[in-house]
Design an enzyme around this catalytic site. Structure first.
Site, mmCIF file in Angstrom:
data_model
loop_
_atom_site.group_PDB
_atom_site.id
_atom_site.type_symbol
_atom_site.label_atom_id
_atom_site.label_comp_id
_atom_site.label_asym_id
_atom_site.label_seq_id
_atom_site.Cartn_x
_atom_site.Cartn_y
_atom_site.Cartn_z
ATOM 1 N N ARG A 183 12.734 -14.644 -8.092
ATOM 2 C CA ARG A 183 11.790 -15.950 -7.770
ATOM 3 C C ARG A 183 11.413 -16.715 -9.032
ATOM 4 O O ARG A 183 11.338 -15.979 -10.128
ATOM 5 C CB ARG A 183 10.325 -15.199 -7.376
ATOM 6 C CG ARG A 183 9.417 -16.377 -6.880
ATOM 7 C CD ARG A 183 8.086 -15.532 -6.007
ATOM 8 N NE ARG A 183 8.644 -15.176 -4.988
ATOM 9 C CZ ARG A 183 8.510 -13.877 -4.385
ATOM 10 N NH1 ARG A 183 7.648 -13.161 -5.085
ATOM 11 N NH2 ARG A 183 8.896 -13.189 -3.117
ATOM 12 N N ASP A 229 9.037 -4.112 -6.762
ATOM 13 C CA ASP A 229 8.983 -4.146 -5.517
ATOM 14 C C ASP A 229 7.646 -3.876 -4.996
ATOM 15 O O ASP A 229 7.007 -4.577 -4.550
ATOM 16 C CB ASP A 229 9.699 -3.029 -4.759
ATOM 17 C CG ASP A 229 11.380 -3.363 -5.316
ATOM 18 O OD1 ASP A 229 11.948 -4.467 -5.209
ATOM 19 O OD2 ASP A 229 12.126 -2.296 -5.636
ATOM 20 N N ASP A 279 3.477 -3.714 -4.946
ATOM 21 C CA ASP A 279 2.541 -4.489 -5.103
ATOM 22 C C ASP A 279 1.020 -3.946 -4.614
ATOM 23 O O ASP A 279 1.184 -3.108 -3.675
ATOM 24 C CB ASP A 279 2.664 -5.918 -4.408
ATOM 25 C CG ASP A 279 4.205 -6.454 -4.580
ATOM 26 O OD1 ASP A 279 4.368 -6.783 -5.858
ATOM 27 O OD2 ASP A 279 4.754 -6.574 -3.526
ATOM 28 N N ASP A 316 4.516 -2.622 -0.005
ATOM 29 C CA ASP A 316 5.963 -2.620 -0.216
ATOM 30 C C ASP A 316 6.721 -1.277 -0.643
ATOM 31 O O ASP A 316 7.532 -1.238 -1.283
ATOM 32 C CB ASP A 316 6.345 -3.835 -1.052
ATOM 33 C CG ASP A 316 5.890 -5.229 -0.367
ATOM 34 O OD1 ASP A 316 6.073 -5.306 0.840
ATOM 35 O OD2 ASP A 316 5.716 -6.029 -1.168
ATOM 36 N N GLU A 350 10.154 -0.879 0.594
ATOM 37 C CA GLU A 350 11.065 -1.951 -0.028
ATOM 38 C C GLU A 350 11.501 -1.001 -1.616
ATOM 39 O O GLU A 350 12.667 -1.103 -1.817
ATOM 40 C CB GLU A 350 10.433 -3.228 -0.326
ATOM 41 C CG GLU A 350 11.413 -4.242 -1.271
ATOM 42 C CD GLU A 350 10.619 -5.516 -1.363
ATOM 43 O OE1 GLU A 350 11.259 -6.435 -2.100
ATOM 44 O OE2 GLU A 350 9.390 -5.712 -0.868
#
EC number: 3.6.1.15
Length: 176
Positions: free
Chosen positions: A23, A105, A107, A120, A123
């Site tokens: 990102r 990953d 959070d 997450d 993930e």
């Protein structure tokens, strides 16, 4: 490694463990920049995802990056209070292109009443296997989740009362 200077506008780049871009935030104003700590702010900045999709942040945010911790914290100013989004990540690096970190990953979302949720985990497990995170990364990240939990409970660092409001006031001095 250098560091961005106060008043400078920089991009923020988030990567994955395998080196792929995750990102990018188009513009963040640096409010404090040292070798070990960077505090920045943005409001309605363009964000580009790895698949090319874009979106614009909805509210002012104060971003906290530390060179000695494996997380960064974003304090978002909303009408009903400050919400925090904590990314478990590598410590930041800075070059003339951007402030950079590796996103791992996990959070933690923190609400205005200082309750929080770890997000997450699925993930993280998936990417840990897929990208072959070394065991030392797992150990470091678990330790830093605990640091974050302590900081939240103790209202330390970016979770201190008035931290986000104080830095937001400083940010207003740089707005065009």
């Amino acid at each position: 490694m250098g560091f961005p200077k106060e008043g400078e506008k920089v991009q923020i780049h988030s990567y994955k463990h395998n080196g792929s871009i995750h990102r990018m935030w188009e513009e963040t104003t640096i409010l404090k920049g040292t070798q070990s700590l960077v505090i920045g702010a943005n409001d309605r900045t363009l964000v580009t995802e790895s698949d090319g999709r874009t979106w614009i942040t909805r509210e002012p945010a104060i971003c906290y990056f530390h060179a000695n911790y494996w997380f960064n914290v974003i304090g978002m100013l909303r009408e009903d209070g400050v919400y925090y989004y904590c990314n478990l990540s590598s410590p930041f690096a800075y070059d003339l292109e951007a402030l950079k970190y590796i996103d791992y990953d996990l959070d933690i979302k923190v609400y205005p009443d200082m309750t929080y949720t770890l997000l997450d985990e699925d993930e993280y497990e998936k990417h840990s296997k897929m990208m072959k995170y070394p065991p030392v990364i797992d150990t470091i990240l678990k330790r830093n989740v605990e640091y974050l939990r302590k900081w939240i409970h103790q209202r330390k660092g970016p979770f201190a009362p008035d931290f986000v409001d104080m830095w937001y006031e400083r940010y207003l001095m740089y707005r065009d």
